[in-house]
Scaffold this motif. Structure first.
Motif, short mmCIF file in Angstrom:
data_model
loop_
_atom_site.label_atom_id
_atom_site.label_comp_id
_atom_site.label_asym_id
_atom_site.label_seq_id
_atom_site.Cartn_x
_atom_site.Cartn_y
_atom_site.Cartn_z
N UNK A 9 55.35 32.32 34.36
CA UNK A 9 56.06 32.73 35.57
C UNK A 9 55.14 33.49 36.52
N UNK A 10 54.18 34.25 35.98
CA UNK A 10 53.27 35.05 36.81
C UNK A 10 52.03 34.27 37.26
N UNK A 11 51.85 33.08 36.74
CA UNK A 11 50.64 32.29 37.01
C UNK A 11 50.54 31.92 38.49
N UNK A 12 49.34 32.01 39.02
CA UNK A 12 49.08 31.61 40.40
C UNK A 12 48.43 30.23 40.35
N UNK A 13 49.03 29.24 41.03
CA UNK A 13 48.43 27.90 41.01
C UNK A 13 47.00 27.90 41.55
N UNK A 14 46.17 27.07 40.99
CA UNK A 14 44.76 26.97 41.40
C UNK A 14 44.65 26.65 42.89
N UNK A 15 45.54 25.84 43.39
CA UNK A 15 45.48 25.47 44.81
C UNK A 15 45.56 26.71 45.70
N UNK A 16 46.40 27.68 45.32
CA UNK A 16 46.54 28.89 46.13
C UNK A 16 45.30 29.76 46.05
N UNK A 17 44.69 29.89 44.88
CA UNK A 17 43.50 30.73 44.76
C UNK A 17 42.31 30.07 45.46
N UNK A 18 42.21 28.76 45.42
CA UNK A 18 41.09 28.06 46.05
C UNK A 18 41.17 28.19 47.58
N UNK A 19 42.38 28.24 48.13
CA UNK A 19 42.53 28.37 49.57
C UNK A 19 42.16 29.77 50.05
N UNK A 20 42.40 30.79 49.22
CA UNK A 20 42.19 32.17 49.65
C UNK A 20 40.70 32.50 49.77
N UNK A 21 39.86 31.96 48.93
CA UNK A 21 38.44 32.32 48.92
C UNK A 21 37.73 31.94 50.22
N UNK A 22 37.83 30.70 50.71
CA UNK A 22 37.13 30.37 51.96
C UNK A 22 37.62 31.21 53.14
N UNK A 23 38.91 31.57 53.16
CA UNK A 23 39.43 32.36 54.27
C UNK A 23 38.73 33.73 54.31
N UNK A 24 38.56 34.37 53.15
CA UNK A 24 37.89 35.67 53.10
C UNK A 24 36.44 35.53 53.55
N UNK A 25 35.78 34.49 53.11
CA UNK A 25 34.38 34.29 53.51
C UNK A 25 34.29 34.06 55.03
N UNK A 26 35.23 33.33 55.56
CA UNK A 26 35.23 33.05 56.99
C UNK A 26 35.39 34.33 57.78
#
Length: 54
Positions: A32-49
Motif C-alpha cells: 500500500x505504501x509502495x511508490x511506483x517506479x514510474x513516479x520516482x523516475x519522473x521526479x529525478x529529472x525534474x530536480x536536476x532540471x
C-alpha cells in the motif's frame, strides 16, 4: 506427558499462524505504501532540471 506435548504443539502452531498473519499484514502495508517506479523516475529529472536553472 502426552497432553503436555499436544498443548505445546498446539501453542507452536498458534504462534506460527500469528507470525504468518503478521507477515501478511506487513506485506500488505508495504504494498500500500509502495511508490511506483514510474513516479520516482519522473521526479529525478525534474530536480536536476531545477538545479540547472539556479
Amino acid at each position: 506427558m502426552g497432553d503436555d506435548t499436544s498443548v505445546r504443539a498446539s501453542g507452536e502452531q498458534l504462534q506460527a499462524a500469528e507470525r504468518e498473519a503478521a507477515k501478511q499484514r506487513i506485506l500488505a502495508q508495504a504494498e500500500a505504501d509502495r511508490i511506483p517506479v514510474e513516479e520516482t523516475a519522473r521526479a529525478v529529472p525534474e530536480r536536476r532540471w531545477r538545479r540547472g536553472q539556479d
